[in-house]
Design an enzyme around this catalytic site. Structure first.
Site, PDB file in Angstrom:
ATOM      1  N   SER A  94       0.841  -1.194   0.000  1.00  0.00           N
ATOM      2  CA  SER A  94       0.000   0.000   0.000  1.00  0.00           C
ATOM      3  C   SER A  94       0.883   1.252   0.000  1.00  0.00           C
ATOM      4  O   SER A  94       1.749   1.386  -0.872  1.00  0.00           O
ATOM      5  CB  SER A  94      -0.954  -0.049   1.201  1.00  0.00           C
ATOM      6  OG  SER A  94      -1.995   0.888   1.061  1.00  0.00           O
ATOM      7  N   MET A  95       0.722   2.156   0.945  1.00  0.00           N
ATOM      8  CA  MET A  95       1.585   3.332   0.987  1.00  0.00           C
ATOM      9  C   MET A  95       3.049   2.931   0.971  1.00  0.00           C
ATOM     10  O   MET A  95       3.901   3.617   0.386  1.00  0.00           O
ATOM     11  CB  MET A  95       1.289   4.158   2.244  1.00  0.00           C
ATOM     12  CG  MET A  95       2.174   5.393   2.414  1.00  0.00           C
ATOM     13  SD  MET A  95       1.984   6.227   4.020  1.00  0.00           S
ATOM     14  CE  MET A  95       2.947   5.116   5.069  1.00  0.00           C
TER      15      MET A  95
END
Length: 258
Positions: A94-95
């Protein structure tokens, strides 16, 4: 062999001093280095696994959060300098995938090209959505975390724990949602994108856009599941990692990620 001391940014749960390569892991928004403890346990001693601990959480909860992914990557690079004595691969979820990409760019600029970049559960850097979770009130952020099913619901329903974790979560979402990549930026290392086929935050097409950000080989792995598909497919994810690392690991993979 020189004994290295981990900094506040780097966690090394199962030191593997004789491993030929290192895998550096970058957590998701609101996540911490301990998410990758089972990965370290499984891959050690064949791979020396490092996990990045962002400030503002767990034992670093009193440190100021970082709300800019470019600044985050710069700070990570500083912390990684002692660990570049052997080839490294990067894994981000994700991030964390975006941070890993920016770290890969900096590593290559400094003459330490990684063996590969594993970008999990994240759109290609040039694929933008107008997301504003970081502007929501606390209940709105909690609702988003519950929807993604990546945080223990008991934690989110405990008022004291909520107050402890939400500042870091909000800062992470702000950093991820305001990030805009340098137009035309690429890395030269192989990029392997991994995605769940029902992920509400990234479509298979958005994940395939990672091919535009490498001048090296590209591969796309699609798994059944949503944003945290990797919790249910840990053996396959591990195999994807080890298949792309220079010295394949014969050790059977039986440990779940969580």
């Amino acid at each position: 062999m020189t004994t290295l001391t981990t900094s506040a940014w780097v966690r090394r749960f199962h030191p593997a001093d004789d491993a030929a390569t290192r895998l550096i892991c970058f957590p998701h928004a609101g996540g911490s280095a301990t998410y990758f403890h089972p990965v370290s346990r499984t891959l050690s001693p064949d791979v020396d696994v490092l996990a990045i601990q962002y400030p503002g959480r767990q034992d670093c909860r009193f440190e100021a959060c970082v709300e800019d992914l470019f600044e985050m990557a710069d700070l990570v690079i500083e912390a990684l300098h002692p660990w570049l004595d052997r080839p490294v691969s990067l894994f981000g979820h994700s991030m964390g995938a975006t941070i890993a990409y920016e770290v890969a760019r900096r590593l290559e600029a400094g003459g330490h090209a990684p063996l590969g970049l594993f970008a999990s559960g994240r759109r290609a850097p040039s694929r933008h959505r107008d997301e504003r979770v970081h502007r929501a009130d606390d209940d709105g952020i909690v609702a988003e975390l519950l929807r993604l099913d990546g945080t223990d619901a008991q934690v989110l329903h405990d008022p004291d724990l909520r107050r402890m974790i939400l500042p870091a979560v909000r800062a992470d979402y702000r950093a991820a949602e305001t990030y805009r990549c340098v137009p035309g930026s690429t890395v030269g290392c192989p990029v392997i994108a991994l995605v769940g086929d029902a992920d509400p935050h990234v479509t298979v097409d958005e994940a395939s856009g990672w091919r535009d950000h490498t001048t090296g080989p590209f591969d796309l792995k699609v798994f059944p599941g949503e944003h945290f598909y990797l919790n249910d497919h840990a053996p396959a994810v591990m195999k994807t990692i080890t298949d792309h690392i220079s010295e394949p690991i014969a050790k059977p993979i039986t440990e779940p990620i969580t």
